[in-house]
Design a protein around this motif. Structure first.
Motif, mmCIF file in Angstrom:
data_model
loop_
_atom_site.group_PDB
_atom_site.id
_atom_site.type_symbol
_atom_site.label_atom_id
_atom_site.label_comp_id
_atom_site.label_asym_id
_atom_site.label_seq_id
_atom_site.Cartn_x
_atom_site.Cartn_y
_atom_site.Cartn_z
ATOM 1 N N ALA A 92 3.124 26.547 -12.184
ATOM 2 C CA ALA A 92 2.936 25.744 -13.392
ATOM 3 C C ALA A 92 3.647 26.343 -14.593
ATOM 4 N N GLY A 93 3.768 27.673 -14.621
ATOM 5 C CA GLY A 93 4.408 28.347 -15.746
ATOM 6 C C GLY A 93 5.856 27.956 -15.941
ATOM 7 N N ALA A 94 6.513 27.468 -14.888
ATOM 8 C CA ALA A 94 7.907 27.048 -15.008
ATOM 9 C C ALA A 94 8.052 25.929 -16.040
ATOM 10 N N ILE A 95 7.006 25.121 -16.201
ATOM 11 C CA ILE A 95 7.063 24.016 -17.160
ATOM 12 C C ILE A 95 7.153 24.549 -18.588
ATOM 13 N N PHE A 96 6.430 25.623 -18.878
ATOM 14 C CA PHE A 96 6.508 26.218 -20.214
ATOM 15 C C PHE A 96 7.934 26.642 -20.526
ATOM 16 N N TRP A 97 8.603 27.261 -19.542
ATOM 17 C CA TRP A 97 9.970 27.728 -19.772
ATOM 18 C C TRP A 97 10.955 26.575 -19.811
ATOM 19 N N MET A 98 10.622 25.451 -19.200
ATOM 20 C CA MET A 98 11.424 24.239 -19.387
ATOM 21 C C MET A 98 11.327 23.772 -20.836
ATOM 22 N N TRP A 99 10.127 23.861 -21.408
ATOM 23 C CA TRP A 99 9.956 23.482 -22.819
ATOM 24 C C TRP A 99 10.746 24.416 -23.738
ATOM 25 N N GLU A 232 -9.437 16.975 -17.015
ATOM 26 C CA GLU A 232 -8.754 18.067 -16.316
ATOM 27 C C GLU A 232 -7.535 18.575 -17.074
ATOM 28 N N LEU A 233 -7.124 17.854 -18.121
ATOM 29 C CA LEU A 233 -5.910 18.217 -18.846
ATOM 30 C C LEU A 233 -5.978 19.605 -19.493
ATOM 31 N N PRO A 234 -7.094 19.980 -20.155
ATOM 32 C CA PRO A 234 -7.143 21.326 -20.748
ATOM 33 C C PRO A 234 -6.903 22.434 -19.722
ATOM 34 N N ALA A 235 -7.463 22.286 -18.522
ATOM 35 C CA ALA A 235 -7.276 23.308 -17.483
ATOM 36 C C ALA A 235 -5.813 23.374 -17.049
ATOM 37 N N VAL A 236 -5.156 22.215 -16.977
ATOM 38 C CA VAL A 236 -3.737 22.179 -16.605
ATOM 39 C C VAL A 236 -2.898 22.876 -17.664
ATOM 40 N N LEU A 237 -3.163 22.592 -18.937
ATOM 41 C CA LEU A 237 -2.416 23.234 -20.025
ATOM 42 C C LEU A 237 -2.632 24.743 -20.026
ATOM 43 N N MET A 238 -3.875 25.170 -19.771
ATOM 44 C CA MET A 238 -4.171 26.604 -19.720
ATOM 45 C C MET A 238 -3.453 27.257 -18.548
ATOM 46 N N ILE A 240 -0.599 26.287 -17.280
ATOM 47 C CA ILE A 240 0.822 26.386 -17.640
ATOM 48 C C ILE A 240 1.074 27.632 -18.486
ATOM 49 N N ILE A 241 0.222 27.851 -19.482
ATOM 50 C CA ILE A 241 0.410 28.995 -20.385
ATOM 51 C C ILE A 241 0.186 30.318 -19.658
ATOM 52 N N LYS A 242 -0.910 30.410 -18.923
ATOM 53 C CA LYS A 242 -1.207 31.656 -18.211
ATOM 54 C C LYS A 242 -0.145 31.983 -17.177
ATOM 55 N N SER A 243 0.249 30.974 -16.419
ATOM 56 C CA SER A 243 1.243 31.185 -15.376
ATOM 57 C C SER A 243 2.599 31.557 -15.965
ATOM 58 N N ALA A 244 2.905 31.017 -17.151
ATOM 59 C CA ALA A 244 4.194 31.292 -17.792
ATOM 60 C C ALA A 244 4.376 32.766 -18.114
ATOM 61 N N PHE A 245 3.256 33.460 -18.347
ATOM 62 C CA PHE A 245 3.323 34.877 -18.704
ATOM 63 C C PHE A 245 2.713 35.787 -17.640
ATOM 64 N N PHE A 315 2.816 16.687 -15.577
ATOM 65 C CA PHE A 315 1.390 16.352 -15.638
ATOM 66 C C PHE A 315 0.962 15.549 -14.416
ATOM 67 N N ILE A 316 1.823 14.646 -13.952
ATOM 68 C CA ILE A 316 1.502 13.866 -12.749
ATOM 69 C C ILE A 316 1.287 14.797 -11.559
ATOM 70 N N ILE A 317 2.165 15.790 -11.387
ATOM 71 C CA ILE A 317 2.074 16.716 -10.253
ATOM 72 C C ILE A 317 0.897 17.673 -10.402
ATOM 73 N N LEU A 318 0.754 18.277 -11.585
ATOM 74 C CA LEU A 318 -0.285 19.297 -11.781
ATOM 75 C C LEU A 318 -1.688 18.688 -11.787
ATOM 76 N N LEU A 319 -1.825 17.479 -12.310
ATOM 77 C CA LEU A 319 -3.135 16.822 -12.299
ATOM 78 C C LEU A 319 -3.540 16.395 -10.889
ATOM 79 N N ALA A 320 -2.560 16.357 -9.987
ATOM 80 C CA ALA A 320 -2.858 16.039 -8.581
ATOM 81 C C ALA A 320 -3.090 17.305 -7.763
ATOM 82 N N GLY A 321 -3.056 18.469 -8.437
ATOM 83 C CA GLY A 321 -3.300 19.728 -7.741
ATOM 84 C C GLY A 321 -2.050 20.422 -7.245
ATOM 85 N N GLY A 322 -0.877 19.988 -7.694
ATOM 86 C CA GLY A 322 0.372 20.612 -7.266
ATOM 87 C C GLY A 322 0.460 22.055 -7.734
ATOM 88 N N GLU A 323 1.027 22.904 -6.908
ATOM 89 C CA GLU A 323 1.126 24.330 -7.238
ATOM 90 C C GLU A 323 2.300 24.946 -6.489
#
Length: 467
Positions: A92-99, A232-238, A240-245, A315-323
């Motif tokens: 999920a952290g890869a999305i942060f670095w895409m941003w 479930e969105l807050p957990a997905v955002l968290m 992304i941030i945690k995984s990014a670092f 968000f579509i992938i991560l909200l479906a449990g993608g990892e």
């Protein structure tokens, strides 16, 4: 042997050498600083410029058509399959670095598009053409470097990238309906032929109608999915941030993978710094008639592509449990996520979306390659026929090739283009800063915004009669 060469080059650019990751981040930071964080300070201005952006001339397409053409090339495999590749390999952290690379890439895209518009030329039909090869030749007087870029662009946008898009289309159709990739590839060739025969203007008219429709439709679908899973969105955002670092349990080892894949797939999607978008910028008749106006227009393109469309897929992938799975997954991962959200219609929806997204990229890629024919005095009937045959042949090959092989060749082509273009635009920083200050000053004063030769100091010289 070819696979070994491609692997060796990619290892230097993207792997152990990480040459491009350093160059892209450095370039984005450099222009963010030199242009005074233009992507933040003038964020609303790039939207305001879209008012009255639909007027074209006999020499150039409209600014809106230029934006849609660049989005046609940007919005494709990278937004649906590329995001899945980034998550499957980098988490999920890869999305942060895409941003991150998109934010910095907005400044880079601004800089290269300004140069593309400034150093544009007229082809044998009296229409605007341009791109890195032209500003390298005219601004830096380095013909050998201009030729090197053009060859890389022909390899990438003329041939390999269309193979990537065709591969994703046939893969999606095979996953959803078990269609034979060969037959799907032949259909793609037939449809593409009908559009590219009209040249850049035909492609621009096609993009002007189809891009807004497909982008708005896809974003609306993503918004509905997010709303239905809002808890479930807050957990997905968290995540992304945690995984990014590398802050998640057993996640420290994923930090490098998150950064590498986020930047790599982010660049492939938004193309900032690669030198592709200046071709669309150069083809426009800007409003106001100043090169910097196209910098804002194409900066908006980076924002739409990554901050909006790639985020929607994430968000579509991560909200479906993608990892992260440790092995490359493409469009199938996105289709599986959508199926989990909306049932069996999910595969159909993604198959339709990827066909539209990728097909527009196939068509726009042709335009970028065609823009460089003028560099070799091949913008004539024979040159265009030869180029078109090679372009269509690569679509057929890509429709049946193995996923890792196609992506590896695309990464190499994009990487080589980016290295040359980044060196060039950093070299031309004085021109970019000078002409940007000219626009800023005229905007602050109000009144006439038109640029004329001699208004500010630039490197080299533009073609006579352009400004």
């Amino acid at each position: 042997m070819i696979n070994d060469i491609v692997s060796a080059v990619n290892n230097v650019l993207w792997g152990d050498g990480q040459v491009l990751i350093v160059m892209l981040l450095g370039c984005g930071l450099w222009f963010t600083w030199k242009l005074g964080a233009v992507q933040l300070r003038h964020f609303t201005h790039m939207f305001k410029l879209m008012k009255g952006s639909t007027s074209s001339t006999k020499e150039g397409i409209s600014s809106f058509q230029a934006l849609c053409t660049s989005l046609s090339a940007r919005v494709g495999t990278g937004n649906l399959a590329g995001v899945a590749v980034a998550i499957s390999l980098g988490g999920a952290g890869a999305i942060f670095w895409m941003w991150v690379i998109a934010f910095l890439g907005m400044a880079t895209g601004f800089a290269e598009s300004v140069l593309g518009q400034l150093y544009k030329v007229k082809d044998e039909n009296g229409e605007y053409r341009g791109g890195p090869a032209y500003y390298i030749k005219q601004g830096l007087n380095k013909t050998w470097l201009a030729v090197a870029f053009s060859l890389c662009l022909f390899f990438g946008y003329g041939f390999v990238f269309s193979a990537v898009q065709a591969n994703t289309i046939t893969d999606a159709l095979n996953n959803a309906y078990s269609f034979n990739p060969l037959y799907s590839g032949l259909v793609i060739i037939g449809l593409a032929s009908l559009i590219v025969v009209g040249g850049l203007r035909g492609i621009a008219r096609f993009a002007e109608w189809i891009v807004p429709f497909m982008a708005i439709g896809y974003v609306l679908a993503a918004i509905i999915i997010v709303v239905l899973n809002i808890t479930e969105l807050p957990a997905v955002l968290m995540s992304i941030i945690k995984s990014a670092f590398g802050l998640q349990e057993a996640g420290a080892g994923m930090l490098g993978a998150a950064i590498k894949n986020g930047i790599q797939r982010g660049l492939y999607s938004n193309e900032a710094g690669s030198g592709s978008v200046p071709h669309a910028a150069a083809s426009a008749a800007p409003n106001p008639n100043h090169p910097v106006s196209q910098g804002y227009v194409q900066m908006l393109g980076v924002f739409i592509d990554t901050m909006i469309l790639c985020t929607a897929t994430a968000f579509i992938i991560l909200l479906a449990g993608g990892e992260a799975t440790g092995h490359m997954e493409g469009i199938g991962m996105t289709q599986a996520a959508m199926t989990k959200h909306i049932g069996m219609g999910g595969e159909d929806f993604v198959a339709a979306a990827i066909c539209l997204f990728s097909f527009t990229s196939v068509v726009a890629n042709y335009a970028y390659g065609e823009s460089n024919l003028h560099m070799f005095k091949l913008d004539n009937k024979v040159g265009r026929i030869a180029y078109t045959i090679g372009y269509l042949g690569m679509i057929l090959w890509g429709s049946q090739a193995a996923l890792p092989t196609v992506w590896a060749m695309a990464d190499m082509a994009l990487g080589l283009m980016s290295v040359i273009n980044i060196i060039a635009i950093v070299w031309m920083t004085p021109t970019i800063v000078s002409i940007s200050k000219d626009y800023f000053a005229k905007h602050d004063r109000g009144g006439d915004m038109e640029y004329k030769t001699g208004d500010c100091e630039i490197q080299g010289k533009t073609e006579d009669g352009i400004w």
